[in-house]
Design a protein around this motif. Structure first.
Motif, mmCIF file in Angstrom:
data_model
loop_
_atom_site.group_PDB
_atom_site.id
_atom_site.type_symbol
_atom_site.label_atom_id
_atom_site.label_comp_id
_atom_site.label_asym_id
_atom_site.label_seq_id
_atom_site.Cartn_x
_atom_site.Cartn_y
_atom_site.Cartn_z
ATOM 1 N N LEU A 77 -3.954 1.217 9.900
ATOM 2 C CA LEU A 77 -3.823 2.481 9.173
ATOM 3 C C LEU A 77 -5.189 3.154 9.161
ATOM 4 N N LYS A 78 -5.253 4.371 9.651
ATOM 5 C CA LYS A 78 -6.532 5.076 9.749
ATOM 6 C C LYS A 78 -6.415 6.465 9.129
ATOM 7 N N SER A 79 -7.472 6.843 8.400
ATOM 8 C CA SER A 79 -7.525 8.160 7.764
ATOM 9 C C SER A 79 -8.489 9.101 8.481
ATOM 10 N N GLY A 80 -9.357 8.541 9.319
ATOM 11 C CA GLY A 80 -10.416 9.330 9.932
ATOM 12 C C GLY A 80 -11.710 9.251 9.138
ATOM 13 N N LYS A 81 -11.649 8.539 7.998
ATOM 14 C CA LYS A 81 -12.842 8.357 7.152
ATOM 15 C C LYS A 81 -13.012 6.860 6.905
ATOM 16 N N SER A 82 -14.041 6.276 7.482
ATOM 17 C CA SER A 82 -14.192 4.816 7.419
ATOM 18 C C SER A 82 -14.317 4.296 5.988
ATOM 19 N N SER A 83 -14.979 5.033 5.100
ATOM 20 C CA SER A 83 -15.113 4.545 3.722
ATOM 21 C C SER A 83 -13.760 4.531 3.014
ATOM 22 N N MET A 84 -12.926 5.521 3.286
ATOM 23 C CA MET A 84 -11.588 5.543 2.691
ATOM 24 C C MET A 84 -10.745 4.388 3.245
ATOM 25 N N ASP A 85 -10.843 4.173 4.557
ATOM 26 C CA ASP A 85 -10.108 3.072 5.178
ATOM 27 C C ASP A 85 -10.504 1.744 4.540
ATOM 28 N N LYS A 86 -11.794 1.536 4.361
ATOM 29 C CA LYS A 86 -12.291 0.290 3.762
ATOM 30 C C LYS A 86 -11.723 0.092 2.357
ATOM 31 N N ASN A 87 -11.706 1.144 1.544
ATOM 32 C CA ASN A 87 -11.145 1.058 0.190
ATOM 33 C C ASN A 87 -9.654 0.753 0.230
ATOM 34 N N ALA A 88 -8.959 1.362 1.181
ATOM 35 C CA ALA A 88 -7.519 1.113 1.313
ATOM 36 C C ALA A 88 -7.257 -0.342 1.702
ATOM 37 N N TYR A 89 -8.040 -0.878 2.630
ATOM 38 C CA TYR A 89 -7.849 -2.265 3.067
ATOM 39 C C TYR A 89 -8.121 -3.244 1.930
ATOM 40 N N GLU A 90 -9.122 -2.930 1.107
ATOM 41 C CA GLU A 90 -9.394 -3.769 -0.071
ATOM 42 C C GLU A 90 -8.201 -3.755 -1.014
ATOM 43 N N ALA A 91 -7.673 -2.556 -1.281
ATOM 44 C CA ALA A 91 -6.530 -2.423 -2.193
ATOM 45 C C ALA A 91 -5.307 -3.154 -1.643
ATOM 46 N N LEU A 92 -5.131 -3.108 -0.316
ATOM 47 C CA LEU A 92 -3.986 -3.767 0.324
ATOM 48 C C LEU A 92 -4.204 -5.266 0.517
ATOM 49 N N LYS A 93 -5.390 -5.743 0.165
ATOM 50 C CA LYS A 93 -5.727 -7.170 0.267
ATOM 51 C C LYS A 93 -5.511 -7.692 1.687
ATOM 52 N N THR A 94 -6.027 -6.932 2.667
ATOM 53 C CA THR A 94 -5.761 -7.261 4.068
ATOM 54 C C THR A 94 -6.381 -8.579 4.517
ATOM 55 N N ASP A 95 -7.395 -9.064 3.822
ATOM 56 C CA ASP A 95 -7.952 -10.367 4.196
ATOM 57 C C ASP A 95 -6.915 -11.469 4.007
ATOM 58 N N ASP A 96 -6.116 -11.362 2.944
ATOM 59 C CA ASP A 96 -5.090 -12.368 2.667
ATOM 60 C C ASP A 96 -3.708 -11.987 3.190
ATOM 61 N N HIS A 97 -3.445 -10.683 3.302
ATOM 62 C CA HIS A 97 -2.114 -10.188 3.696
ATOM 63 C C HIS A 97 -2.281 -9.090 4.746
ATOM 64 N N PRO A 98 -2.544 -9.477 5.997
ATOM 65 C CA PRO A 98 -2.886 -8.483 7.020
ATOM 66 C C PRO A 98 -1.721 -7.617 7.520
ATOM 67 N N THR A 99 -0.477 -8.007 7.217
ATOM 68 C CA THR A 99 0.666 -7.320 7.797
ATOM 69 C C THR A 99 1.542 -6.664 6.729
ATOM 70 N N ILE A 100 1.989 -5.452 7.015
ATOM 71 C CA ILE A 100 2.985 -4.746 6.206
ATOM 72 C C ILE A 100 4.299 -4.869 6.961
ATOM 73 N N LYS A 101 5.370 -5.283 6.255
ATOM 74 C CA LYS A 101 6.648 -5.549 6.932
ATOM 75 C C LYS A 101 7.809 -4.893 6.200
ATOM 76 N N TYR A 102 8.808 -4.505 6.992
ATOM 77 C CA TYR A 102 10.087 -4.059 6.443
ATOM 78 C C TYR A 102 11.177 -4.799 7.206
ATOM 79 N N ALA A 103 12.120 -5.398 6.470
ATOM 80 C CA ALA A 103 13.252 -6.101 7.089
ATOM 81 C C ALA A 103 14.547 -5.536 6.511
ATOM 82 N N PHE A 104 15.370 -4.981 7.368
ATOM 83 C CA PHE A 104 16.658 -4.402 6.995
ATOM 84 C C PHE A 104 17.590 -5.468 6.430
ATOM 85 N N LYS A 105 18.354 -5.102 5.383
ATOM 86 C CA LYS A 105 19.372 -5.990 4.821
ATOM 87 C C LYS A 105 20.778 -5.432 5.002
#
Length: 184
Positions: A77-105
């Motif tokens: 996920l990229k915004s074009g602003k590296s500092s914003m991207d870094k804050n977003a990755y921290e909030a998304l806890k990408t070190d522990d949860h690198p993937t966003i997933k959707y599974a249809f039911k």
């Protein structure tokens, strides 16, 4: 004997056309965006890499979803602003949860090519069942699903990011918009 082979061939083709077929997400033709607000300005992030699989029964313009998944590496996920991207990755806890997933039911209702779908969205390590409207369009060997889903980050235990020592705050509500093209 020839008649028996001919009937077997017709029967086999009839069975095969009614069966679900495998589709793969076309990364180049698909788009996933995250849209939000902050005390400074509205913002958006676009996924650079998306993948997915689907098992679909297609008959004319009708689509019957048997299985469908979509996933992306959160750090694409990229915004074009590296500092914003870094804050977003921290909030998304990408070190522990690198993937966003959707599974249809399931699909709970249909009206033409408009579907109300239910599935599991996993974000920052938290999985929730969500319901969202989706439009399905068939064109040749491609099925396109378009939709959007609005939710609060806090419902996924995500603290909305802040910047400049808390003077700039991201709004809790975000919208994910997608145009996912699956090709046979």
């Amino acid at each position: 004997m020839k008649r028996s082979i001919y009937l077997t061939l017709i029967f086999s083709m009839a069975v095969l056309t009614g069966m679900a077929q495998s589709y793969s997400l076309n990364n180049k033709a698909s788009k996933v965006e995250v849209l939000g607000t902050s005390t400074l300005h509205d913002w958006e992030m676009t996924a650079e890499q998306v993948s997915g699989k689907a098992n679909l029964e297609v008959s004319g313009s009708d689509v019957n979803i048997k299985a469908l998944s979509i996933e992306l590496k959160a750090e694409t996920l990229k915004s074009g602003k590296s500092s914003m991207d870094k804050n977003a990755y921290e909030a998304l806890k990408t070190d522990d949860h690198p993937t966003i997933k959707y599974a249809f039911k399931s699909v709970s209702s249909t009206s033409g090519n408009k579907l109300t779908t239910t599935g599991t969205l996993t974000l920052a390590g938290v999985s929730k069942t969500i319901t969202m409207p989706v439009t399905a369009t068939v064109s040749g060997n491609t099925v396109t699903f378009k939709g959007k889903y609005t939710f609060k980050m806090s419902s996924f235990k995500i603290d909305p990011p802040t910047a400049l020592m808390g003077t700039v705050k991201t709004g809790d509500e975000i919208t994910v918009e997608f145009n996912a093209q699956y090709t046979k």
